[in-house]
Design a protein around this motif. Structure first.
Motif, PDB file in Angstrom:
ATOM      1  N   ALA A   2     -71.844 -11.335  17.804  1.00  0.00           N
ATOM      2  CA  ALA A   2     -71.157 -12.412  17.045  1.00  0.00           C
ATOM      3  C   ALA A   2     -70.231 -11.680  16.108  1.00  0.00           C
ATOM      4  CB  ALA A   2     -72.428 -12.959  15.972  1.00  0.00           C
ATOM      5  N   ASP A   3     -69.008 -11.925  16.442  1.00  0.00           N
ATOM      6  CA  ASP A   3     -68.115 -10.878  15.692  1.00  0.00           C
ATOM      7  C   ASP A   3     -67.501 -11.963  14.722  1.00  0.00           C
ATOM      8  OD1 ASP A   3     -67.336  -8.351  17.202  1.00  0.00           O
ATOM      9  OD2 ASP A   3     -67.775  -9.765  18.848  1.00  0.00           O
ATOM     10  N   ILE A   8     -61.242 -12.544  18.724  1.00  0.00           N
ATOM     11  CA  ILE A   8     -61.653 -12.052  20.243  1.00  0.00           C
ATOM     12  C   ILE A   8     -60.689 -12.730  21.124  1.00  0.00           C
ATOM     13  CG2 ILE A   8     -63.448 -11.782  21.801  1.00  0.00           C
ATOM     14  CD1 ILE A   8     -63.947 -10.305  19.363  1.00  0.00           C
ATOM     15  N   ARG A   9     -59.951 -11.694  21.961  1.00  0.00           N
ATOM     16  CA  ARG A   9     -59.116 -12.260  23.009  1.00  0.00           C
ATOM     17  C   ARG A   9     -60.091 -12.484  24.456  1.00  0.00           C
ATOM     18  NH1 ARG A   9     -54.007 -12.156  21.619  1.00  0.00           N
ATOM     19  NH2 ARG A   9     -53.638 -10.716  19.669  1.00  0.00           N
ATOM     20  N   THR A  10     -60.051 -13.643  24.895  1.00  0.00           N
ATOM     21  CA  THR A  10     -60.953 -14.079  25.845  1.00  0.00           C
ATOM     22  C   THR A  10     -59.900 -14.960  26.876  1.00  0.00           C
ATOM     23  OG1 THR A  10     -62.968 -14.652  26.789  1.00  0.00           O
ATOM     24  CG2 THR A  10     -61.972 -15.704  24.535  1.00  0.00           C
ATOM     25  N   THR A  11     -60.569 -15.464  27.878  1.00  0.00           N
ATOM     26  CA  THR A  11     -59.769 -16.121  28.838  1.00  0.00           C
ATOM     27  C   THR A  11     -60.716 -17.743  29.110  1.00  0.00           C
ATOM     28  OG1 THR A  11     -59.368 -14.130  30.043  1.00  0.00           O
ATOM     29  CG2 THR A  11     -58.902 -16.338  31.207  1.00  0.00           C
ATOM     30  N   CYS A  12     -59.842 -18.661  29.223  1.00  0.00           N
ATOM     31  CA  CYS A  12     -60.311 -19.913  29.359  1.00  0.00           C
ATOM     32  C   CYS A  12     -61.156 -20.239  30.721  1.00  0.00           C
ATOM     33  CB  CYS A  12     -59.115 -21.105  29.373  1.00  0.00           C
ATOM     34  SG  CYS A  12     -59.476 -22.657  29.594  1.00  0.00           S
ATOM     35  N   PRO A  13     -62.187 -21.173  30.490  1.00  0.00           N
ATOM     36  CA  PRO A  13     -63.228 -20.899  31.807  1.00  0.00           C
ATOM     37  C   PRO A  13     -62.682 -22.185  32.539  1.00  0.00           C
ATOM     38  CG  PRO A  13     -64.284 -21.930  29.846  1.00  0.00           C
ATOM     39  CD  PRO A  13     -62.529 -21.424  29.557  1.00  0.00           C
ATOM     40  N   TYR A  14     -61.731 -22.888  32.405  1.00  0.00           N
ATOM     41  CA  TYR A  14     -61.527 -24.088  33.237  1.00  0.00           C
ATOM     42  C   TYR A  14     -60.589 -23.683  34.711  1.00  0.00           C
ATOM     43  CZ  TYR A  14     -63.808 -26.657  29.465  1.00  0.00           C
ATOM     44  OH  TYR A  14     -64.581 -27.123  28.586  1.00  0.00           O
ATOM     45  N   CYS A  15     -59.606 -24.246  34.646  1.00  0.00           N
ATOM     46  CA  CYS A  15     -58.786 -24.094  35.881  1.00  0.00           C
ATOM     47  C   CYS A  15     -58.235 -22.547  36.360  1.00  0.00           C
ATOM     48  CB  CYS A  15     -57.364 -25.226  35.981  1.00  0.00           C
ATOM     49  SG  CYS A  15     -56.265 -24.463  34.664  1.00  0.00           S
ATOM     50  N   GLY A 448     -73.271 -18.608  29.286  1.00  0.00           N
ATOM     51  CA  GLY A 448     -72.487 -19.375  29.219  1.00  0.00           C
ATOM     52  C   GLY A 448     -70.767 -18.719  28.638  1.00  0.00           C
ATOM     53  N   TRP A 449     -69.683 -19.432  28.966  1.00  0.00           N
ATOM     54  CA  TRP A 449     -68.412 -19.099  28.233  1.00  0.00           C
ATOM     55  C   TRP A 449     -68.607 -18.875  26.776  1.00  0.00           C
ATOM     56  CZ3 TRP A 449     -64.864 -20.728  24.448  1.00  0.00           C
ATOM     57  CH2 TRP A 449     -63.818 -20.157  24.497  1.00  0.00           C
ATOM     58  N   SER A 450     -68.244 -17.929  26.093  1.00  0.00           N
ATOM     59  CA  SER A 450     -68.370 -17.230  24.712  1.00  0.00           C
ATOM     60  C   SER A 450     -69.459 -16.476  24.628  1.00  0.00           C
ATOM     61  CB  SER A 450     -68.853 -18.409  23.782  1.00  0.00           C
ATOM     62  OG  SER A 450     -70.239 -18.836  23.886  1.00  0.00           O
ATOM     63  N   ARG A 467     -64.249 -12.000  27.371  1.00  0.00           N
ATOM     64  CA  ARG A 467     -65.233 -11.257  26.290  1.00  0.00           C
ATOM     65  C   ARG A 467     -66.078 -12.231  25.510  1.00  0.00           C
ATOM     66  NH1 ARG A 467     -59.803  -9.149  26.016  1.00  0.00           N
ATOM     67  NH2 ARG A 467     -59.951  -6.876  26.507  1.00  0.00           N
ATOM     68  N   ALA A 468     -67.200 -11.497  25.243  1.00  0.00           N
ATOM     69  CA  ALA A 468     -68.235 -12.343  24.424  1.00  0.00           C
ATOM     70  C   ALA A 468     -67.830 -12.397  22.770  1.00  0.00           C
ATOM     71  CB  ALA A 468     -69.708 -11.777  24.782  1.00  0.00           C
ATOM     72  N   PHE A 469     -67.963 -13.502  22.342  1.00  0.00           N
ATOM     73  CA  PHE A 469     -67.961 -13.527  20.937  1.00  0.00           C
ATOM     74  C   PHE A 469     -68.943 -14.343  20.230  1.00  0.00           C
ATOM     75  CE2 PHE A 469     -66.780 -18.007  20.818  1.00  0.00           C
ATOM     76  CZ  PHE A 469     -65.921 -18.143  21.954  1.00  0.00           C
ATOM     77  N   LEU A 470     -70.050 -14.636  21.018  1.00  0.00           N
ATOM     78  CA  LEU A 470     -71.227 -15.079  20.480  1.00  0.00           C
ATOM     79  C   LEU A 470     -72.563 -14.305  21.286  1.00  0.00           C
ATOM     80  CD1 LEU A 470     -70.549 -19.134  20.321  1.00  0.00           C
ATOM     81  CD2 LEU A 470     -70.486 -17.689  18.470  1.00  0.00           C
ATOM     82  N   PRO A 471     -73.473 -14.123  20.645  1.00  0.00           N
ATOM     83  CA  PRO A 471     -74.838 -13.866  21.241  1.00  0.00           C
ATOM     84  C   PRO A 471     -75.316 -14.688  22.199  1.00  0.00           C
ATOM     85  CG  PRO A 471     -75.373 -14.592  19.178  1.00  0.00           C
ATOM     86  CD  PRO A 471     -73.954 -14.696  19.125  1.00  0.00           C
TER      87      PRO A 471
END
Length: 895
Positions: A2-3, A8-15, A448-450, A467-471
């Motif tokens: 948990a940050d 946190i820079r991550t990427t959308c999990p959809y299209c 899952g995503w996050s 990138r993970a931002f939740l445990p």
């Protein structure tokens, strides 16, 4: 991890656009997301689904239902027990029945690291290539077409090329709904520099509404249209002789095949069922615009001749040399977030890792790199054949990761029967209750995503970090970790030493460069020695990234291709007839995505505002076809095919051509009584090159379904009614709204057995009027509404919005309590209507409210709507629909 308090820079999990997302976790755990302004895919934009990502992070509320612990036979077990059981079952099956008796079925939503480890275990150590993916349903024909034309599965252009083009041709692509951020980039280019847009699609979609030219061709004639273009360009002397002479081959054969069926625009127009002027106009635009990008998607791929259509498109770009330079080239946009990453690691049954195939030299090379004990030497079963082999009992153990084939596969009824009879079905997923998970013997909780940490590759070859931002929730673990532990338990520990995603990525990158020497397109050798810290901060960039070099954004600029001769290959293509007979009275059933839902709704179905855009499964039918069959707009209809049937709401619209139907793909048995599109489409029609099933042209009959009673249920927990009629469920704030309809006797309020699991606490208040056919009951616990059921003979039911809002209320006052069974707020007039289905998800603007504002305030443009209602002023996903509503409003005024 948990940050809290950090972005946190991550990427959308959809299209497959692969938008960058900045996620922020507040000290109280609240998550906020926004578009990453520095990501090259979206530069800060997000669509309606991406903007609602934080709303889907509700693991155990409102029936979100995260899978939190490993389970065997429905019983909670520890990870050690689960890993041992999976390893024992797989090893025993291989020992008794051989490696071909085991299969993995993966997902384009896995991270590249997950994909890589699963492929290595199956193809290098179990000894079978029976590992396919739901990407087979998405872009397998693009892969096959690319290999034939380019000599490699790669995409030559970038998103920037859409903005540099003079003409963008969208073939079988509803970009406005399926890839909204990319569509917004295209519209911005159109506004800035006058980019022309041509849409080739039998349906008038939101994308077509924004185009300069819409070619509503007959379904399945895309290849014919491009064959005609090839003939026209050649006959008009509009070819690039220098490029063709130096860098292409097969021109003569391709032209002969094209001319045989498409000698001139008139012949094309007749068979495509459009005007000669439209054909000639399109050909003239293509010929005169130097910078042309042709985008193709599921309307091309999900066909039994998808590969040939892809090559028909590539042919015209080769003939005119429109490739390898800024603002031009063919462009396949993928549906899933990491379909491209899966292709990089050999995610399909006919691929090996790092873009290698099953030639003897390639098998030996990969086996030597992996130090494989039992290397698969031939391609495995593609998805359709794979599940048929399960049905025949040839495959005895199935491991399904992150996907829902009981819904998404064609002939989903067959898939369900096959899995129900299979000896071992293992499902790894983050969601506990899916149609497929209900058939599993072993369920493994995946992050899952996050919570995910690894890489994905988008449609223009950009590798980004998730990138993970939740445990992790509960005992969930990364898929690569789960597969690694199983591999070790099967006795392959020395080949699976991974302790981090970074370690997997380094091996993947090293294999891409192993004995490559520029012969394979995919090479990220420059990243093979990343430290863990460098992996953590890896910035988005395209491949190839060969050792000692930077990212290469555009391919084929040097005229060198990856075929044996080094030349682009024009492939002769002929248009195939319809893959299935069309009996008299039937219509062609098409399917595809909606704007605000994704796949089988396991994530987007958790968001009330996303679910409000299309609340029920809705069949689009042309007015003439509707009238001939007696089905009415807003009514219900039964859709029947040779494979199965569905019961759905009806929308009468000229957006679909006469003789065709459209039904969205998202609904499952968890969300509707009978609306699984996979149950309607058989698996008989399959592309002979790619193995991709035809999901767009299934003969279907339609008849009205006339209920004798209707109703709705509001409940805090999800309910799946058990009656023979119609129901459809969606999430609302605080609970669930289930629309109901049936035939026969109006159910009694005391008879709730047809609502299994629905047992609210609290005092009961009810009202019945047998003479009027009205039955209403509410359950009140202290000052909260626990649930309510409204039933009526006919369709005289109150609006839902106010009642649904009571579920989310902190408490009911005396006025609310007294008004519950009236179904309208205290003081509200009878006949008060809901604001209608939601058009703008960001600001919750419904259709009824929108139309009223247009009428009452004299709104004439999207900016005026934005100033009045804010609709369309955030993500922009609804702008095409706002234009459509405005246009219809103007038409009504004229009429």
């Amino acid at each position: 991890m948990a940050d809290a308090g950090r972005d946190i820079r991550t990427t959308c999990p959809y299209c497959g656009v692969g938008c960058g997302v900045v996620a922020s976790v507040a000290a109280d755990g609240t998550v906020a997301v926004r578009g990453d302004p520095d990501h090259p895919a979206n530069s800060g934009r997000l669509c309606s689904k991406g903007s609602a990502l934080a709303e889907t992070l509700v693991p155990n509320e409102r029936g979100g239902g995260r899978l939190l612990h490993p389970e065997i036979g429905g019983r909670r077990v520890g990870w050690d027990t689960a890993i041992a059981e999976v390893a024992t079952r797989l090893s025993r099956t291989v020992a008794q029945h051989g490696p071909e008796s085991v299969t993995f079925y993966l997902s384009g939503q896995l991270l590249t690291e997950d994909y890589y480890v699963a492929n290595k275990l199956m193809k290098g150590f179990i000894g079978s290539a029976n590992v396919d993916t739901n990407s087979r349903l998405c872009m397998a024909s693009s892969v096959a077409g690319h290999k034939r034309g380019f000599g490699a599965d790669t995409v030559p252009v970038t998103y920037e090329d859409l903005e540099l083009a003079d003409l963008v041709v969208l073939v079988g692509s509803n970009l406005a709904w399926c890839h909204p951020v990319l569509y917004q980039r295209l519209l911005a280019a159109k506004a800035a520099r006058g980019t022309r847009i041509v849409v080739v699609d039998p349906r008038r979609t939101a994308t077509a509404d924004g185009a300069d030219r819409h070619l509503a061709i007959r379904a399945g004639t895309d290849a014919l249209l491009f064959n005609g273009l090839l003939t026209h360009l050649h006959d008009a002397g509009l070819t690039d002789g220098v490029f063709v002479g130096k860098h292409a081959e097969g021109e003569g054969e391709a032209l002969a095949a094209a001319r045989a069926e498409a000698p001139d625009p008139a012949a094309v127009a007749e068979r495509c069922k459009i005007s000669v002027d439209d054909v000639s106009g399109f050909y003239a635009e293509f010929a005169t615009a130097e910078r042309v990008v042709t985008v193709y998607s599921q309307g091309v791929n999900q066909s039994s001749q998808g590969t040939d259509t892809v090559n028909a498109i590539l042919n015209v770009h080769f003939l005119t040399g429109r490739i390898g330079r800024p603002g031009m080239g063919p462009f396949s946009v993928t549906g899933q977030p990491n379909a491209m990453g899966g292709r990089e690691v050999g995610g399909l049954a006919n691929q090996l890792a790092a873009h290698m195939g099953f030639g003897a030299e390639e098998v030996e090379r990969v086996g030597r790199f992996w130090r494989a004990r039992r290397m698969a030497a031939r391609p495995g079963l593609k998805a359709v054949d794979l599940f048929r082999a399960v049905e025949r009992g040839e495959i005895r153990a199935v491991w399904i990761m992150g996907t829902n084939p009981a819904v998404s596969m064609p002939d989903a009824g067959r898939v369900r029967r096959a899995l129900a009879a299979c000896g071992t079905v293992i499902v790894s997923d983050c969601i506990a209750d899916t149609d497929t998970a209900r058939l599993a013997h072993i369920r493994l909780p995946a992050v899952g995503w996050s919570e995910k940490d690894g890489t994905v590759t988008n449609s223009d070859r950009t590798i980004s970090r998730q990138r993970a931002f939740l445990p992790p929730s509960g005992e969930a673990r990364p898929d690569w970790w789960i597969v690694t532990q199983v591999a070790r338990a099967m006795g392959f520990a020395d080949a699976f030493p991974y302790e981090t995603a970074a370690a997997v990525f380094r091996e993947h990158a090293a294999l891409s460069a192993f004995e490559n020497d520029g012969r394979r397109a995919f090479d990220i050798g420059a990243l093979a020695d990343l430290s863990d810290a460098e992996f953590e901060t890896l910035a988005p960039a395209a491949w190839p990234r060969r050792a000692g070099q930077g990212p290469q954004r555009r391919l084929f600029g040097d005229g060198r291709f990856f075929t044996g001769s080094g030349r682009a290959r024009l492939v002769p293509v002929r248009t195939a007839p319809l893959p299935r007979p069309l009996p008299a009275g039937t219509l062609l059933l098409n399917s595809g995505r909606l704007r605000d839902q994704w796949h089988t709704m396991t994530r987007t179905g958790l968001s009330p505002r996303l679910s409000a855009h299309a609340p029920e499964p809705c069949l689009d039918i042309h007015p003439a076809d509707a009238a001939a069959r007696g089905v009415a707009d807003g009514g219900l209809a039964r859709v029947t095919t040779a494979a199965g049937e569905a019961l759905v709401r009806v929308r009468v619209t000229e957006a679909v051509a006469e003789g065709t139907l459209f039904l969205p793909m998202h609904w499952t048995d968890r969300f509707a009584a009978r609306a699984v599109i996979g149950r309607l489409i058989d698996d008989e029609a399959v592309d002979p090159h790619s193995g991709q099933p035809d999901l767009k042209r299934m003969p279907a009959a339609v008849e009205p379904y006339r209920p004798t009673w209707t109703g709705f249920l509001l409940a805090r927990r999800p309910v799946e009614p058990a009656h023979d009629g119609y129901w459809a469920r969606r999430v609302v704030t605080g609970g669930h709204l289930v629309e109901l309809a049936g035939t026969g006797r109006l159910p009694a309020l005391e008879e709730l057995a047809w609502l299994p699991g629905f047992a609210p606490d609290g005092a009961v208040v009810e009202y019945s009027d047998d003479a009027r056919g009205v039955r209403r009951r509410a359950w009140l616990c202290q000052d909260r509404l626990e649930g309510c059921l409204f039933l009526a003979a006919g369709d005289a039911l109150p609006p839902r919005s106010w009642l649904a809002g009571l579920l989310a209320a902190d408490g009911l006052d005396a006025g609310d309590r007294a008004a519950v069974l009236a179904g309208r707020a205290p003081g509200a007039a009878a006949g008060t209507a809901d604001q209608g289905r939601i058009v703008c998800s960001c600001f919750g603007v419904g259709l009824t409210r929108l139309i009223a504002a247009i009428r009452d305030q004299g709104l004439t443009s999207v900016p005026e709507i934005g100033r009045a209602l804010k609709a369309g002023t955030n993500c922009g996903s609804c702008v095409p629909e706002l234009k459509e509503v405005l246009q219809h409003a103007r038409q009504r005024e004229v009429a």
